[in-house]
Design an enzyme around this catalytic site. Sequence first.
Site, PDB file in Angstrom:
ATOM      1  CG  HIS A 108      -5.698  -2.358   0.244  1.00 57.59           C
ATOM      2  ND1 HIS A 108      -4.976  -2.469  -0.693  1.00 57.59           N
ATOM      3  CD2 HIS A 108      -5.046  -1.745   1.269  1.00 57.59           C
ATOM      4  CE1 HIS A 108      -3.644  -1.550  -0.442  1.00 57.59           C
ATOM      5  NE2 HIS A 108      -3.883  -1.262   0.750  1.00 57.59           N
ATOM      6  CB  SER A 158      -0.879  -0.056   1.282  1.00 54.11           C
ATOM      7  OG  SER A 158      -1.814   0.985   1.249  1.00 54.11           O
ATOM      8  CD  GLU A 186      -5.129  -4.215  -3.768  1.00 54.72           C
ATOM      9  OE1 GLU A 186      -5.319  -3.805  -2.801  1.00 54.72           O
ATOM     10  OE2 GLU A 186      -4.172  -4.903  -4.350  1.00 54.72           O
TER      11      GLU A 186
END
Length: 495
Positions: free
Chosen positions: A409, A195, A315
């Site tokens: 995610h 990320s 995600e």
Amino acid sequence: MTVDSPVPSDSLVRVNLATGVLRGSVRGGIARFLGVPYAAPPVGENRFAPPAPVSPWTGERDATLPGATSPQAPYLGALHELLPNPIIEGPDFLTVSIWAPHAPAAPAPVLVWIHGGSLTRGSNAVPLYDGTAFARDGIVVVSVNYRLGAEGFSVLDGAPLNLGIHDQVAALRWVAENIAHFGGDPERVTVCGESAGGASAAALMVSPETRGLIHRVIVQSGPLHTDSAHKGARFARAIARTLRIPATREAFAELSLAELLAVQNRVEASSSPLTGGAAFQISTDPELIPVSPDAALAAGVAADIPLLLSTCRDEYRLWFVPDGLVNRIRRWHITAARLRFGVSARTIRVFRRARPESRPGETLGEVTTDLMLRVPAYAAADARLSHGASTHVCEFAWPTPVHDIRAGHALEIPFVFDRLDDPAALPYTGARPSQDVATAMHGAWVAFIRGETPGWPEWDASRPVGVVGAPGRPVIETVHGPREPERASLARDLA
């Protein structure tokens, strides 16, 4: 190269650095040194300034417990439940934590981990970032803390840009100078992040300040684009307006860490994936990041550095599903979003045809995932191919049953670190995560760090993607150009 052999005392080990003696611990053949300073505390005159050198200490410094974390607040909403994020107060938080095979016979490859958390949260004290499994497999792990939020990524008159990235560069220099003392090879350093940490890894990869410090890179769900400092200044300007002060280093430095964090949290609370709002970001920077990473990679920068690009299949669902946002999105939200980002109505129809059962929120989430992550990753891999660079592309597809997030995610993290038995993983993975998938995912990362193939072919014109953990499929499967109609249509819009 000389590798130090730390001398054990009961369950303790000691390493002599130029700055002093560190006392770590050994358990199960793994040496641990936690909260090791690579820069001076960024307080007082060091606040809103580049990282300063560590002052030597006398006696032994205890490195058996996690150190302080960068000032931050708990996650908001459902993320607080799903993503463990310990907060340990203290000014001395520019540290690394190290897991290493105890007294290895030969210098070992090194993994430098850059944590995620939207540039506002995270630390090397997060349980799922424990590097034991990598050290078990012969890799030295270095997990990096860096300045976050207003302290690390404000755009202020009189202060350097991207102080959090400056910190990461300082940590890499520390690794180059010191990792041999822990059995690591400074000539085999892989930088990996997820990320915001993945975005950081991409920025570090193309930075002129890191040449010779990085030899391989893994970007997990990290955006490859950086905007100008003018755009990056939105959050600092919002804080300044709230406090009715100028957005300058002098004015911000007059605030205590607690005061600045409190205002930052107020500004952040007014933003959401649906309404937008201010957010911290990495900015293009004449010194550190003169060109956005996606453009730099397209131009052949760092073509000599092998790259692994990884995304999760779903995600968007971490942000859209647990708090019910996916149910509040209507078709007019899709229209507004596509006009804002230059996405054609034709592309929206392509996504809808591929998933006719999807709700508007799911359609917008799929488009957003591809817009931010998958399409740029494929484009970077295509561009690097034209420069003869080595790239592998991965998609994590194992679905968690929790909140119907599926392969959302950050779900891959406990699989990458092979930490499924850690209680911190259970709120996100559920009670029955697949150890076979963790073994495969972790093994792929180990292989890449060692300089071997991760288990699927290198990127070429057929666009091979290593898909890991898809239900009912082999645990690792090579799929050429998955969901190509959607990707191609969106890529045409962005061209």
